[in-house]
Design a protein around this motif. Structure first.
Motif, PDB file in Angstrom:
ATOM      1  N   LEU A 296      34.768  27.485   3.449  1.00 34.93           N
ATOM      2  CA  LEU A 296      34.413  27.777   2.021  1.00 34.93           C
ATOM      3  C   LEU A 296      33.320  27.321   1.770  1.00 34.93           C
ATOM      4  N   THR A 297      32.825  25.985   2.041  1.00 36.86           N
ATOM      5  CA  THR A 297      31.624  25.260   1.571  1.00 36.86           C
ATOM      6  C   THR A 297      30.471  25.662   2.336  1.00 36.86           C
ATOM      7  N   ALA A 298      30.597  26.077   3.617  1.00 37.71           N
ATOM      8  CA  ALA A 298      29.512  26.750   4.281  1.00 37.71           C
ATOM      9  C   ALA A 298      29.041  27.935   3.680  1.00 37.71           C
ATOM     10  N   ALA A 299      30.128  28.996   3.600  1.00 37.60           N
ATOM     11  CA  ALA A 299      29.658  30.250   2.748  1.00 37.60           C
ATOM     12  C   ALA A 299      29.007  29.935   1.573  1.00 37.60           C
ATOM     13  N   HIS A 300      29.416  28.953   0.695  1.00 37.86           N
ATOM     14  CA  HIS A 300      29.082  28.902  -0.638  1.00 37.86           C
ATOM     15  C   HIS A 300      27.422  28.271  -0.676  1.00 37.86           C
ATOM     16  N   ARG A 301      27.230  27.578   0.287  1.00 40.43           N
ATOM     17  CA  ARG A 301      26.094  26.766   0.355  1.00 40.43           C
ATOM     18  C   ARG A 301      25.095  27.694   1.034  1.00 40.43           C
ATOM     19  N   LEU A 302      25.508  28.546   1.798  1.00 40.64           N
ATOM     20  CA  LEU A 302      24.505  29.839   2.084  1.00 40.64           C
ATOM     21  C   LEU A 302      24.000  30.557   0.957  1.00 40.64           C
ATOM     22  N   ALA A 303      25.095  30.895   0.374  1.00 43.23           N
ATOM     23  CA  ALA A 303      24.773  31.915  -1.074  1.00 43.23           C
ATOM     24  C   ALA A 303      24.002  31.260  -1.919  1.00 43.23           C
ATOM     25  N   ALA A 304      24.101  29.714  -2.199  1.00 44.98           N
ATOM     26  CA  ALA A 304      23.602  29.034  -3.063  1.00 44.98           C
ATOM     27  C   ALA A 304      22.113  28.813  -2.812  1.00 44.98           C
ATOM     28  N   SER A 305      21.653  29.320  -1.548  1.00 44.07           N
ATOM     29  CA  SER A 305      20.386  28.946  -0.928  1.00 44.07           C
ATOM     30  C   SER A 305      19.760  30.461  -1.424  1.00 44.07           C
ATOM     31  N   ALA A 306      20.231  31.406  -1.645  1.00 46.41           N
ATOM     32  CA  ALA A 306      19.713  32.763  -2.291  1.00 46.41           C
ATOM     33  C   ALA A 306      19.701  32.896  -3.739  1.00 46.41           C
ATOM     34  N   ALA A 307      20.776  32.203  -4.507  1.00 48.76           N
ATOM     35  CA  ALA A 307      20.841  32.302  -5.885  1.00 48.76           C
ATOM     36  C   ALA A 307      21.694  31.547  -6.415  1.00 48.76           C
ATOM     37  N   PRO A 308      21.787  31.159  -7.696  1.00 47.84           N
ATOM     38  CA  PRO A 308      22.652  30.083  -8.326  1.00 47.84           C
ATOM     39  C   PRO A 308      24.204  30.663  -8.310  1.00 47.84           C
ATOM     40  N   GLN A 309      24.970  29.835  -7.822  1.00 44.16           N
ATOM     41  CA  GLN A 309      26.456  30.086  -7.688  1.00 44.16           C
ATOM     42  C   GLN A 309      27.429  29.246  -8.573  1.00 44.16           C
ATOM     43  N   VAL A 310      28.382  29.892  -8.878  1.00 47.50           N
ATOM     44  CA  VAL A 310      29.693  29.165  -9.677  1.00 47.50           C
ATOM     45  C   VAL A 310      30.194  27.829  -8.512  1.00 47.50           C
ATOM     46  N   PRO A 311      30.296  26.725  -9.013  1.00 51.53           N
ATOM     47  CA  PRO A 311      30.382  25.758  -8.444  1.00 51.53           C
ATOM     48  C   PRO A 311      32.112  25.773  -7.871  1.00 51.53           C
ATOM     49  N   LEU A 312      32.301  25.223  -6.774  1.00 46.37           N
ATOM     50  CA  LEU A 312      33.715  25.045  -6.228  1.00 46.37           C
ATOM     51  C   LEU A 312      34.212  23.875  -6.715  1.00 46.37           C
ATOM     52  N   LYS A 313      35.461  23.945  -7.207  1.00 47.33           N
ATOM     53  CA  LYS A 313      36.227  22.592  -7.448  1.00 47.33           C
ATOM     54  C   LYS A 313      37.537  22.444  -6.878  1.00 47.33           C
ATOM     55  N   PHE A 314      37.639  21.546  -6.020  1.00 51.14           N
ATOM     56  CA  PHE A 314      39.016  21.434  -4.976  1.00 51.14           C
ATOM     57  C   PHE A 314      39.934  20.648  -5.836  1.00 51.14           C
ATOM     58  N   TYR A 315      40.970  20.949  -5.566  1.00 52.89           N
ATOM     59  CA  TYR A 315      42.370  20.349  -5.999  1.00 52.89           C
ATOM     60  C   TYR A 315      43.302  20.047  -4.949  1.00 52.89           C
ATOM     61  N   ASP A 316      43.889  19.051  -4.562  1.00 51.38           N
ATOM     62  CA  ASP A 316      44.924  18.896  -3.760  1.00 51.38           C
ATOM     63  C   ASP A 316      46.394  19.370  -3.835  1.00 51.38           C
ATOM     64  N   SER A 317      46.543  20.444  -3.262  1.00 52.22           N
ATOM     65  CA  SER A 317      47.791  21.268  -3.431  1.00 52.22           C
ATOM     66  C   SER A 317      48.891  20.477  -3.028  1.00 52.22           C
ATOM     67  N   ALA A 318      48.752  19.401  -2.426  1.00 57.47           N
ATOM     68  CA  ALA A 318      49.931  18.655  -1.699  1.00 57.47           C
ATOM     69  C   ALA A 318      50.522  17.514  -2.818  1.00 57.47           C
ATOM     70  N   GLU A 319      49.582  17.292  -3.830  1.00 55.56           N
ATOM     71  CA  GLU A 319      49.796  15.904  -4.833  1.00 55.56           C
ATOM     72  C   GLU A 319      50.564  16.501  -6.110  1.00 55.56           C
ATOM     73  N   GLU A 320      50.517  17.861  -6.245  1.00 54.64           N
ATOM     74  CA  GLU A 320      50.979  18.095  -7.685  1.00 54.64           C
ATOM     75  C   GLU A 320      51.876  19.583  -7.808  1.00 54.64           C
ATOM     76  N   ASP A 321      52.793  19.615  -8.537  1.00 54.67           N
ATOM     77  CA  ASP A 321      53.298  20.933  -8.594  1.00 54.67           C
ATOM     78  C   ASP A 321      52.579  21.923  -8.866  1.00 54.67           C
ATOM     79  N   ILE A 322      52.426  23.043  -7.863  1.00 50.46           N
ATOM     80  CA  ILE A 322      51.511  24.170  -8.036  1.00 50.46           C
ATOM     81  C   ILE A 322      51.284  24.991  -9.133  1.00 50.46           C
ATOM     82  N   THR A 323      52.413  25.160  -9.863  1.00 52.82           N
ATOM     83  CA  THR A 323      52.191  25.784 -11.320  1.00 52.82           C
ATOM     84  C   THR A 323      51.479  25.078 -12.183  1.00 52.82           C
TER      85      THR A 323
END
Length: 605
Positions: A296-323
């Motif tokens: 994900l980060t490799a693809a985002h980084r490449l796209a961002a080199s061409a045009a501004p991109q919506v940032p990625l925000k990571f959440y640990d799905s193992a730490e909290e109820d998924i809903t």
């Protein structure tokens, strides 16, 4: 010429070249290679005469010398260079015609490459006289020449050979792959080297000029789109112009103005908007989560080199109820959600949450449909379908199915049987085996001996196999006793780790399998290719390497999910399309082992 050593370009078309691309190019250090590379060569099996002759070259007489040459060619194609050498040793070069000598020197050069001796290969290829070769032999010649130059660290001669190769290729996908390979090779050269070439052929000069433009994509303020437009005017007849350059740019976003380069527009941004990524960064699935995150980060980084991109925000799905996690991500500005990975979490979201923001889940739960929920994973359904499609296309009429005696094995057996029968194929028998008991050979023999065929006739057969690499290696020697024109093995991609092991897999030449294009340089090139991201995936476990490709594709399609139904996407994990139940389906690349290394034969069809 600047001494450039290439470590990550892996030409694939020529079967024997794969071995050296992997062993030599990925293992060498950053220091220049000054001596000829030395490989430990796997002892070849006892020589056997080819069952199917190679295509005869133009001008070769139908005599004993021609037969030796054709046999040697066939042995090379199957990865058996020692047997090929024995065939050539039967020839007296002084008695050969000019056409035969050209063929002899080509084969001699290929054998030298199979031994890792690039210097000797170049000496042989330089006297091969390609003008006397058939079209297919010319293709083999320029592929071998390009690879030999790469092994010697000479990038520009390798590029020149690929330019000549491009003039011989007929299929658009082959031409596109060749263009990507040329640009990838030139991308490792310093900018001053790309500039300082005063006496160089126009076509190569055009390639270098284009490569210099593409190298600027990471530089702030560079007008890549404008420079490419000017390049088109400067080189109107260049082979990279028109559709092929358009396709390359579409797979490698470099333009500061994506719409002009044929790219999808960058996602519209609003203040605080994010793409939420729900992945396990702790717990038992953390390794898988890391592989996807790296993609994900490799693809985002490449796209961002061409045009501004919506940032990625990571959440640990193992730490909290998924809903709760999904709702928190939406409240914090998520306009799109990638993940979760675990099937139970996907089911929980579908059952208990109102999905106000679209979710691209990274797995597949059968018979699960929910508004705004899209499922995208490395599903064995796609893999089984590709195998059935490949075997059917090869003329197989009946199938023997051999799978592990596990819950997953039973599911895969059902997928294989269903896909095979949907194409009118006959399932002549199904057998399971215990992977822990090393009984796959016995179970295979039972399956073959107990198979039943309508009318008593035994049609061309396919063995549809689910096995890991260890089990496949156990089974491979047994197949020699069954090896004939009416039986071929088509295996799920679990037989291949994703990293070539030419010594361990030397006997897997009977196995076909279908896998993600990302593993094959000529089917997924550019800055997100496996070779380009080598430093990232080398630190990952072999079991999760393909998940990096899943992350690459997840980022690239999350903003175009509604378009996939009518406009498939050429991704790292396959040619992607959207089915009626909102599942992303994958069309895979099929391959066969040659010399212990998988060589792609094309998309399953």
């Amino acid at each position: 010429m600047t001494d450039i050593k290439v470590r990550f370009i892996m030409p694939r078309h020529l079967a024997i070249c794969w071995i050296f691309a992997v062993v030599l190019l990925t293992s060498c250090s950053s220091e220049p290679v000054k001596n000829k590379p030395i490989l430990e060569v796997q002892t070849q099996p006892k020589q056997r005469m080819p069952a199917k002759p190679a295509v005869k070259s133009y001008g070769l007489a139908n005599d004993q010398a021609s037969n030796y040459l054709l046999n040697a060619d066939t042995f090379i194609q199957s990865g058996d260079s020692q047997s090929a050498r024995k065939q050539l040793d039967l020839l007296n070069q002084a008695e050969l015609s000019p056409e035969q000598r050209g063929k002899f020197n080509l084969l001699d050069g290929q054998i030298a490459l199979s031994m890792g001796d690039a210097e000797q290969a170049l000496q042989k290829l330089k006297i091969a006289r390609p003008a006397l070769l058939s079209t297919q032999d010319k293709i083999n010649y320029y592929q071998s020449l390009a690879f030999a130059h790469l092994l010697m660290g000479d990038v520009l001669p390798a590029v020149s050979a690929r330019i000549k190769l491009g003039n011989l290729l007929q299929k658009p996908e082959q031409q596109q792959a060749n263009i990507a390979a040329i640009l990838d090779m030139l991308s490792v050269m310093p900018e001053q080297t790309l500039t300082a070439q005063p006496e160089i052929a126009d076509e190569l000069s055009g390639w270098m000029s284009l490569a210099k433009i593409l190298k600027q994509r990471h530089q702030p303020g560079a007008d890549i789109g404008g420079q490419i437009q000017q390049w088109r005017l400067n080189y109107p007849g260049h082979s990279a112009n028109a559709d092929f350059l358009q396709a390359y740019l579409a797979n490698s976003p470099v333009s500061a103005q994506p719409s002009e380069a044929g790219l999808a527009s960058a996602p519209a941004q609003s203040a605080g908007a994010t793409i939420a990524v729900l992945l396990p960064t702790s717990g038992p699935y953390a390794t898988a989560g890391k592989a996807i995150k790296d993609g994900l980060t490799a693809a985002h980084r490449l796209a961002a080199s061409a045009a501004p991109q919506v940032p990625l925000k990571f959440y640990d799905s193992a730490e909290e109820d998924i809903t709760d996690l999904y709702q928190r991500a939406v409240s914090e500005g998520a306009t799109q959600v990638i993940g979760p990975l675990i099937k139970e979490q996907i089911q929980a979201l579908a059952a208990s949450a109102e999905l106000t923001v679209p979710i691209l889940a990274l797995n597949h739960v059968e018979n699960l449909i929910q508004n705004n929920l899209y499922q995208f994973g490395l599903s064995p359904i796609d893999e089984a379908d590709a195998l059935a499609l490949k075997a059917h296309g090869d003329g197989r009429q009946s199938a023997l199915i051999l799978v592990p005696n596990t819950a997953q094995g039973e599911r895969i057996g059902n997928y294989l049987a269903s896909s095979w029968q949907s194409r009118g194929g006959i399932v002549a028998g199904m057998q399971n085996y215990d992977p822990k008991q090393h009984e796959i050979v016995d179970k295979f023999n039972q399956l073959v001996n107990s198979a039943s065929y309508p009318g008593g006739q035994q049609p061309a057969r396919a063995v549809l196999l689910s096995a890991n690499a260890e089990a496949a290696r156990e089974l491979a020697p047994q197949l020699k006793y069954q090896q004939n024109a009416d039986l071929a093995v088509y295996a799920m991609p679990t037989i291949y780790s994703g990293r070539p092991s030419p010594v361990q897999d030397a006997e897997l030449g009977s196995f076909h399998f279908c896998d993600v294009p990302w593993l094959f340089a000529d089917y997924y090139g550019g800055p997100l290719s496996q070779s380009a991201l080598q430093n990232s995936w080398q630190g990952l476990s072999e079991t999760v390497t393909r998940l990096m490709a899943l992350g690459i594709d997840a980022y690239n399609i999350v903003g175009r999910l509604d378009q996939l139904a009518g406009s498939p996407y050429a991704g790292a994990t396959g040619q992607l399309a959207l089915s009626g139940d909102n599942r992303i389906t994958r069309k895979l690349v099929c391959a066969q082992f040659k010399g212990g290394v998988p060589v792609a034969t094309g998309f399953a069809q």
